[in-house]
Design a protein around this motif. Sequence first.
Motif, mmCIF file in Angstrom:
data_model
loop_
_atom_site.group_PDB
_atom_site.id
_atom_site.type_symbol
_atom_site.label_atom_id
_atom_site.label_comp_id
_atom_site.label_asym_id
_atom_site.label_seq_id
_atom_site.Cartn_x
_atom_site.Cartn_y
_atom_site.Cartn_z
ATOM 1 N N LEU A 88 25.932 14.691 50.320
ATOM 2 C CA LEU A 88 27.182 15.114 50.937
ATOM 3 C C LEU A 88 27.920 15.969 49.918
ATOM 4 N N THR A 89 28.567 17.024 50.382
ATOM 5 C CA THR A 89 29.279 17.925 49.486
ATOM 6 C C THR A 89 30.713 18.090 49.973
ATOM 7 N N LEU A 90 31.619 18.162 48.996
ATOM 8 C CA LEU A 90 33.029 18.384 49.296
ATOM 9 C C LEU A 90 33.530 19.483 48.375
ATOM 10 N N LEU A 91 34.318 20.400 48.925
ATOM 11 C CA LEU A 91 34.826 21.540 48.168
ATOM 12 C C LEU A 91 36.346 21.554 48.271
ATOM 13 N N ASN A 92 36.999 21.780 47.134
ATOM 14 C CA ASN A 92 38.449 21.865 47.121
ATOM 15 C C ASN A 92 38.852 22.961 46.145
ATOM 16 N N HIS A 93 40.058 23.461 46.303
ATOM 17 C CA HIS A 93 40.582 24.493 45.405
ATOM 18 C C HIS A 93 41.779 23.930 44.655
ATOM 19 N N LEU A 94 41.832 24.216 43.369
ATOM 20 C CA LEU A 94 42.940 23.773 42.532
ATOM 21 C C LEU A 94 43.649 24.984 41.950
ATOM 22 N N ILE A 95 44.968 24.877 41.812
ATOM 23 C CA ILE A 95 45.761 25.930 41.178
ATOM 24 C C ILE A 95 46.696 25.265 40.167
ATOM 25 N N PRO A 96 47.087 26.008 39.127
ATOM 26 C CA PRO A 96 48.021 25.422 38.161
ATOM 27 C C PRO A 96 49.384 25.176 38.790
ATOM 28 N N LYS A 97 50.115 24.258 38.198
ATOM 29 C CA LYS A 97 51.473 23.941 38.665
ATOM 30 C C LYS A 97 52.351 25.186 38.614
ATOM 31 N N ASN A 98 52.185 25.973 37.565
ATOM 32 C CA ASN A 98 52.931 27.230 37.408
ATOM 33 C C ASN A 98 51.928 28.385 37.318
ATOM 34 N N PRO A 99 51.554 28.944 38.462
ATOM 35 C CA PRO A 99 50.573 30.042 38.443
ATOM 36 C C PRO A 99 51.080 31.231 37.633
ATOM 37 N N LYS A 100 50.146 31.922 37.005
ATOM 38 C CA LYS A 100 50.471 33.129 36.239
ATOM 39 C C LYS A 100 50.160 34.330 37.118
ATOM 40 N N VAL A 101 51.206 35.035 37.494
ATOM 41 C CA VAL A 101 51.043 36.202 38.356
ATOM 42 C C VAL A 101 51.160 37.448 37.505
ATOM 43 N N SER A 102 50.142 38.291 37.616
ATOM 44 C CA SER A 102 50.186 39.584 36.926
ATOM 45 C C SER A 102 49.808 40.672 37.927
ATOM 46 N N LEU A 103 50.432 41.824 37.772
ATOM 47 C CA LEU A 103 50.190 42.927 38.701
ATOM 48 C C LEU A 103 49.626 44.115 37.942
ATOM 49 N N THR A 104 48.799 44.864 38.634
ATOM 50 C CA THR A 104 48.213 46.064 38.065
ATOM 51 C C THR A 104 48.627 47.263 38.926
ATOM 52 N N THR A 105 48.520 48.444 38.358
ATOM 53 C CA THR A 105 48.865 49.655 39.110
ATOM 54 C C THR A 105 47.625 50.470 39.461
ATOM 55 N N THR A 106 46.452 49.939 39.106
ATOM 56 C CA THR A 106 45.205 50.632 39.449
ATOM 57 C C THR A 106 44.400 49.766 40.417
ATOM 58 N N THR A 107 43.696 50.400 41.307
ATOM 59 C CA THR A 107 42.928 49.662 42.301
ATOM 60 C C THR A 107 41.487 49.484 41.852
ATOM 61 N N ASP A 108 40.874 48.426 42.344
ATOM 62 C CA ASP A 108 39.433 48.217 42.120
ATOM 63 C C ASP A 108 38.672 49.119 43.075
ATOM 64 N N SER A 109 37.560 49.621 42.621
ATOM 65 C CA SER A 109 36.713 50.394 43.533
ATOM 66 C C SER A 109 35.664 49.433 44.097
ATOM 67 N N GLU A 110 35.466 49.506 45.404
ATOM 68 C CA GLU A 110 34.499 48.598 46.055
ATOM 69 C C GLU A 110 33.243 49.333 46.371
ATOM 70 N N ILE A 119 43.943 49.198 55.640
ATOM 71 C CA ILE A 119 43.341 48.645 54.415
ATOM 72 C C ILE A 119 43.369 49.692 53.300
ATOM 73 N N GLU A 120 43.113 50.935 53.640
ATOM 74 C CA GLU A 120 43.163 52.019 52.632
ATOM 75 C C GLU A 120 44.565 52.106 52.022
ATOM 76 N N GLN A 121 45.587 51.960 52.846
ATOM 77 C CA GLN A 121 46.970 52.020 52.357
ATOM 78 C C GLN A 121 47.332 50.811 51.497
ATOM 79 N N GLN A 122 46.616 49.709 51.690
ATOM 80 C CA GLN A 122 46.956 48.467 50.989
ATOM 81 C C GLN A 122 45.975 48.107 49.867
ATOM 82 N N LYS A 123 45.207 49.090 49.391
ATOM 83 C CA LYS A 123 44.201 48.803 48.363
ATOM 84 C C LYS A 123 44.808 48.178 47.109
ATOM 85 N N LEU A 124 45.938 48.660 46.679
ATOM 86 C CA LEU A 124 46.569 48.127 45.478
ATOM 87 C C LEU A 124 46.988 46.670 45.698
ATOM 88 N N LEU A 125 47.537 46.379 46.864
ATOM 89 C CA LEU A 125 47.921 45.008 47.190
ATOM 90 C C LEU A 125 46.692 44.086 47.200
#
Length: 193
Positions: free
Chosen positions: A171-193, A136-142
Motif C-alpha cells: 500500500l502506498t500513501l503520498l503527501n506533500h509538506l511545506i515549511p511553516k514559513n515558505p520562502k517566496v522568490s520571484l524571477t523576471t526571466t521565463t523558463d523555456s519549455e 498561457i503565452e501571456q502568463q509564462k512568467l507567472l
Amino acid sequence: MSALEMNQITSNQSKKSGFTLIEVMLAFILFIIIATVFAISKSDSERNVRQNMRRDIAIRLLQSKMTDLEMKLQTTIDKNGVEPSYLEEAGKFDEPYQDYSWTMKFHAPTIKFTAKLLTKFLVELGMDKDEALAQIEQQKLLITNLNKNVEANFGELELEVNWEYIGKQKLTLLNHLIPKNPKVSLTTTTDSE
C-alpha cells in the motif's frame, strides 16, 4: 387374476419404488460436487477474510507511520527548508507486526505546471485551444515563478508498506509538506519549455 399376473404387478411396483444403481451413483456424484464447491467457497471466503484483515492492519500501520514521519519531517523542514531535508529510509514494524516493512522517500515534488498541461486543463474547462495557448503565452512568467516556488517549498513524502500474503502486497500513501514559513522568490526571466 392369475398368479402370473399378480407376480408381474408386484414386480413392476417394486421396480418403481426403488432406486437403480445409476440413480444412486448420480446422486452421490452430485453430492460430491456440491460438497467440493462448498469447501472451495468456504476456503476462498476464509482467505479473503484473512487478506482483508492483513490489509486493514497495513492501512493502520501506514497511517500511523505517515503521521510519525510528517511530524518529524515538518520540524526539520521548518528549520532547514525542504531541499536539505530530502531523504530515504526503510525499516520493519515492531512486534506483533514484524512481517510488515516500510519504505519512505521524501523528495522533490513531481508537480510541474507545463504549457501542455495547462492548455489541456483550460480546453477541458471549455476554452478554445488557441485562446488557451494565448493566455498561457501571456502568463509564462507567472507559470515560471509558480513552478520555482513549488519546487523550493514543496516536498513529496511517499510511504509504502509491504507484506507477504499470497504474494507480495503493498500500500502506498503520498503527501506533500511545506515549511511553516515558505520562502517566496520571484524571477523576471521565463523558463523555456
